[in-house]
Design an enzyme around this catalytic site. Sequence first.
Site, PDB file in Angstrom:
ATOM      1  N   ASP A 215       0.830  -1.200   0.000  1.00 52.84           N
ATOM      2  CA  ASP A 215       0.000   0.000   0.000  1.00 52.84           C
ATOM      3  C   ASP A 215       0.873   1.262   0.000  1.00 52.84           C
ATOM      4  O   ASP A 215       1.854   1.346   0.733  1.00 52.84           O
ATOM      5  CB  ASP A 215      -0.862  -0.033   1.271  1.00 52.84           C
ATOM      6  CG  ASP A 215      -1.937   1.032   1.304  1.00 52.84           C
ATOM      7  OD1 ASP A 215      -2.824   1.003   0.447  1.00 52.84           O
ATOM      8  OD2 ASP A 215      -1.883   1.908   2.192  1.00 52.84           O
ATOM      9  N   GLU A 281       1.672  -0.515  -4.929  1.00 53.18           N
ATOM     10  CA  GLU A 281       0.662   0.493  -5.261  1.00 53.18           C
ATOM     11  C   GLU A 281       1.411   1.818  -5.231  1.00 53.18           C
ATOM     12  O   GLU A 281       1.763   2.324  -4.162  1.00 53.18           O
ATOM     13  CB  GLU A 281      -0.474   0.504  -4.231  1.00 53.18           C
ATOM     14  CG  GLU A 281      -1.594   1.432  -4.657  1.00 53.18           C
ATOM     15  CD  GLU A 281      -2.169   2.303  -3.548  1.00 53.18           C
ATOM     16  OE1 GLU A 281      -3.272   2.827  -3.742  1.00 53.18           O
ATOM     17  OE2 GLU A 281      -1.526   2.482  -2.499  1.00 53.18           O
TER      18      GLU A 281
HETATM   19  C1  NOJ Z   1      -4.441   2.983  -0.833  1.00 50.71           C
HETATM   20  C2  NOJ Z   1      -5.606   2.081  -0.563  1.00 50.71           C
HETATM   21  O1  NOJ Z   1      -5.921   1.398  -1.746  1.00 50.71           O
HETATM   22  C3  NOJ Z   1      -6.716   2.974  -0.081  1.00 50.71           C
HETATM   23  O2  NOJ Z   1      -7.935   2.286   0.000  1.00 50.71           O
HETATM   24  C4  NOJ Z   1      -6.326   3.552   1.245  1.00 50.71           C
HETATM   25  O3  NOJ Z   1      -7.293   4.479   1.652  1.00 50.71           O
HETATM   26  C5  NOJ Z   1      -4.978   4.279   1.156  1.00 50.71           C
HETATM   27  N1  NOJ Z   1      -4.007   3.545   0.392  1.00 50.71           N
HETATM   28  C6  NOJ Z   1      -4.407   4.500   2.538  1.00 50.71           C
HETATM   29  O4  NOJ Z   1      -3.969   3.297   3.091  1.00 50.71           O
END
Ligand code: NOJ
Length: 554
Positions: A215, A281
Amino acid sequence: MTEPVRERLDLSSKDPNWWRQAVVYQVYPRSFADADGDGLGDLRGITRRLNHLAALGVDALWLSPFYPSELADGGYDVADYRDVDPRLGTLDDFDALAAEAHRLGLKVIVDLVPNHTSHQHVWFREALAAGPGSPARDRYVFREGRGPHGELPPTDWQSVFGGSAWQRVPDGQWYLHLFAPQQPDLNWANEQVRADFRSTLRFWSDRGVDGFRVDVAHALAKDLTEPLRDLGAPELSGEEALGEFPPGTHPFYDRDEVHEIYRDWRKVLDAYRPPRMAVAEAWVPGARRALYARPDELGQAFNFEYLQAGWDAQELRQVIAGSLADARAAGASATWVLSNHDVIRHASRLMLPPGTDENAWLLTGGHAPRVDEAAGLRRARAATLLMLALPGSSYVYQGEELGLPEVADLPVEVLQDPIWEQTGRVRKGRDGCRVPLPWTTTGPSYGFGTGGAWLPQPEWFAQYAVQAQDEVEGSTLEFYRTALRLRRKLQEGESLVWADDSPAGVLDFARTEGWRCVTNLSDTAVDLPPGEVLLSSGPLEDGRLGPDTTVWIA
Ligand code: NOJ
């Protein structure tokens, strides 16, 4: 249904490259299936429904967070990285899920949230109790405020969810939270933080998980040299502004030092047989994003440029060619994604005219502009069949195999996404793609569980339910199943060759061994290239390829 053909792509558990061309299905645990009837999806619910994934023909599932969490941000506020939220199950339930997935030939990827913890994490509680200057506070980013009494935040940095990225605590210090105040950012310059995440990687790898989705991978390294720098304008806090900074110099996104962390993790992941995969991500453009996917780092990074591209042949061709080139240069495999838990479902999004303010659209309940549902589905299927023909991995979000549109008209009283409150009720947030799945055409929550659902499901969900589509010729579910089965047979190599004589508005490329994908993004039907049509995303028009349709030809 015929058995999936696996001879071309070796997906046996020993193959270290299984992920390079895999199709990964994203499960958002709260919204997938609810075994205990409390309205919140859970691990046992997922295990019971794994046959749906096996029948769909995906290679892996990625589980969004299921760890203990007060759900201030849908589980991305983690209170304990090495346990299961009691409302979602136990570690034994996780083991059962992983065992059943592996029995069915499915890999398991879990979500790792290293940029921030929950404010309920034991470390943050210790930090609050220990006070300014303590080692416990050094695991996070605490600073004195500005102004005569320290009453102003240390910098002008903005939270992704709206408002200042700093929150004051009772003793007067402020802590950094790039997301919700309940998500304090960790200090990755602290060795204990690094050591602890190595332990978490080992904990889940030892339990047999096959990979990790990382993440906000691009935010871990921060420039915390004193004095902290102001950005000068609120919009410069966003990833969209990265281009305004020389590469690697934004104070908290995509800094060069972040890559050391992933090189360190790769050593941990490579100690396993097969090595554990990872996917970043990272909302970072082009070649910089591909750096996260280098073989000595995470291996893959989500390609959001593809998701963000309009329904436009030229733009898509450019993004596809650029992404393949970037991935190749980094020694990585490309990735493709059309929907996830953070964006408007592509059956609706692709119909919004270029330049539409998506939030304004959500605030009208999806009425202005109105999206023609049938046209949206047609376009979504064409986009999916194009995506599945591309070399690399495709990430599919739960419910897209049913053709689900966005639930754009959720009443504001039911919204759960922190974005709504944190923006002072200006941005509606992401709940519309997180509504619990419909499995059956009737029942209290359309088969999601025996009770209700934590977000209300609209009545029209019935017609999209798995039960309404299973073994129904022409249904979107059967279309996905057929496409995935064929892809498994056809997929080979990681290159594509564009046809240069395709009409305007048409994307046409060949994969190896005569497999070809043609998408018509124009408004008029075009002739099909010669060959046998293996699969079409929609009906052909008198043997010609109509608008918003993709075919695979051999
Ligand atoms: C990316 C995640 O996909 C999202 O859902 C989240 O709110 C943020 N990162 C913070 O962790």
